[in-house]
Design a protein around this motif. Structure first.
Motif, PDB file in Angstrom:
ATOM      1  N   LEU A 187      -6.708   7.820  -6.334  1.00 57.39           N
ATOM      2  CA  LEU A 187      -6.826   6.663  -7.015  1.00 57.39           C
ATOM      3  C   LEU A 187      -6.189   6.373  -8.104  1.00 57.39           C
ATOM      4  O   LEU A 187      -5.454   5.406  -8.649  1.00 57.39           O
ATOM      5  CB  LEU A 187      -8.245   6.081  -6.687  1.00 57.39           C
ATOM      6  N   ARG A 188      -6.661   7.407  -8.997  1.00 56.63           N
ATOM      7  CA  ARG A 188      -6.041   7.341 -10.512  1.00 56.63           C
ATOM      8  C   ARG A 188      -4.453   7.559 -10.511  1.00 56.63           C
ATOM      9  O   ARG A 188      -4.022   6.718 -11.184  1.00 56.63           O
ATOM     10  CB  ARG A 188      -6.664   8.548 -11.201  1.00 56.63           C
ATOM     11  N   LEU A 235      -2.943  -1.288  -2.808  1.00 59.33           N
ATOM     12  CA  LEU A 235      -2.980  -1.404  -4.186  1.00 59.33           C
ATOM     13  C   LEU A 235      -3.543  -2.692  -4.940  1.00 59.33           C
ATOM     14  O   LEU A 235      -3.896  -2.634  -5.989  1.00 59.33           O
ATOM     15  CB  LEU A 235      -1.267  -1.594  -4.513  1.00 59.33           C
ATOM     16  N   TYR A 236      -3.802  -3.527  -4.159  1.00 55.04           N
ATOM     17  CA  TYR A 236      -4.606  -4.743  -4.765  1.00 55.04           C
ATOM     18  C   TYR A 236      -5.631  -5.149  -3.960  1.00 55.04           C
ATOM     19  O   TYR A 236      -5.601  -4.944  -2.514  1.00 55.04           O
ATOM     20  CB  TYR A 236      -3.695  -6.091  -4.786  1.00 55.04           C
ATOM     21  N   HIS A 275       0.930  -1.000   0.180  1.00 50.78           N
ATOM     22  CA  HIS A 275      -0.077  -0.115   0.136  1.00 50.78           C
ATOM     23  C   HIS A 275       0.918   1.421   0.072  1.00 50.78           C
ATOM     24  O   HIS A 275       2.088   1.313   0.218  1.00 50.78           O
ATOM     25  CB  HIS A 275      -0.953  -0.156   1.102  1.00 50.78           C
ATOM     26  N   LYS A 328       1.399   2.427 -10.168  1.00 47.15           N
ATOM     27  CA  LYS A 328       1.418   1.355  -9.401  1.00 47.15           C
ATOM     28  C   LYS A 328       2.693   0.607  -9.668  1.00 47.15           C
ATOM     29  O   LYS A 328       3.356   0.020  -8.708  1.00 47.15           O
ATOM     30  CB  LYS A 328       0.326   0.234 -10.047  1.00 47.15           C
ATOM     31  N   GLU A 370      -7.521  -3.870  -6.683  1.00 44.40           N
ATOM     32  CA  GLU A 370      -7.198  -2.617  -7.297  1.00 44.40           C
ATOM     33  C   GLU A 370      -6.967  -1.431  -6.425  1.00 44.40           C
ATOM     34  O   GLU A 370      -7.209  -1.730  -5.060  1.00 44.40           O
ATOM     35  CB  GLU A 370      -8.539  -2.448  -8.045  1.00 44.40           C
ATOM     36  N   ALA A 371      -6.576  -0.296  -6.962  1.00 46.86           N
ATOM     37  CA  ALA A 371      -6.333   0.664  -5.964  1.00 46.86           C
ATOM     38  C   ALA A 371      -7.611   1.089  -5.111  1.00 46.86           C
ATOM     39  O   ALA A 371      -8.654   1.038  -5.577  1.00 46.86           O
ATOM     40  CB  ALA A 371      -5.715   2.117  -6.646  1.00 46.86           C
ATOM     41  N   GLU A 416      -2.736   4.186  -9.538  1.00 48.55           N
ATOM     42  CA  GLU A 416      -3.177   3.219 -10.554  1.00 48.55           C
ATOM     43  C   GLU A 416      -1.890   3.549 -11.801  1.00 48.55           C
ATOM     44  O   GLU A 416      -1.324   2.661 -12.224  1.00 48.55           O
ATOM     45  CB  GLU A 416      -4.416   3.155 -11.067  1.00 48.55           C
ATOM     46  N   GLN A 417      -1.881   4.761 -12.115  1.00 47.72           N
ATOM     47  CA  GLN A 417      -1.035   5.234 -12.883  1.00 47.72           C
ATOM     48  C   GLN A 417       0.408   4.797 -12.628  1.00 47.72           C
ATOM     49  O   GLN A 417       1.376   4.719 -13.595  1.00 47.72           O
ATOM     50  CB  GLN A 417      -1.085   6.649 -13.493  1.00 47.72           C
TER      51      GLN A 417
END
Length: 80
Positions: free
Chosen positions: A61-62, A40-41, A26, A68, A43-44, A65-66
């Motif tokens: 969150l975006r 992170l898993y 995280h 990760k 999904e964020a 994800e970008q």
């Protein structure tokens, strides 16, 4: 507290002592008046937050994800 990157004045980092046993991967997002913990898993996802608006949390969150792969690389590099 390794800082992974900064975005829009927000520091993304993790702590060197992330529990025993260590928590799943995280990242923490922090600025002077706000803080969030983001898993992170699978999904964020926001684990906890204080001070960020809903809109800001969606942006975080975006960004997570970008980035990760960068976050994972820093995490695994630190905890080897």
């Amino acid at each position: 507290m390794p800082v992974i990157f900064r975005w829009e004045g927000i520091r993304f980092h993790f702590f060197s002592n992330e529990g025993n046993p260590r928590e799943p991967i995280h990242v923490h997002a922090q600025r002077a008046d706000a803080e969030a913990k983001i898993w992170l898993y699978p999904e964020a996802a926001i684990a906890d937050s204080e001070g960020f608006t809903r809109r800001e949390l969606s942006q975080l969150l975006r960004v997570v994800e970008q980035n990760k792969a960068l976050i994972e690389e820093a995490w695994h590099g630190h905890f080897r």
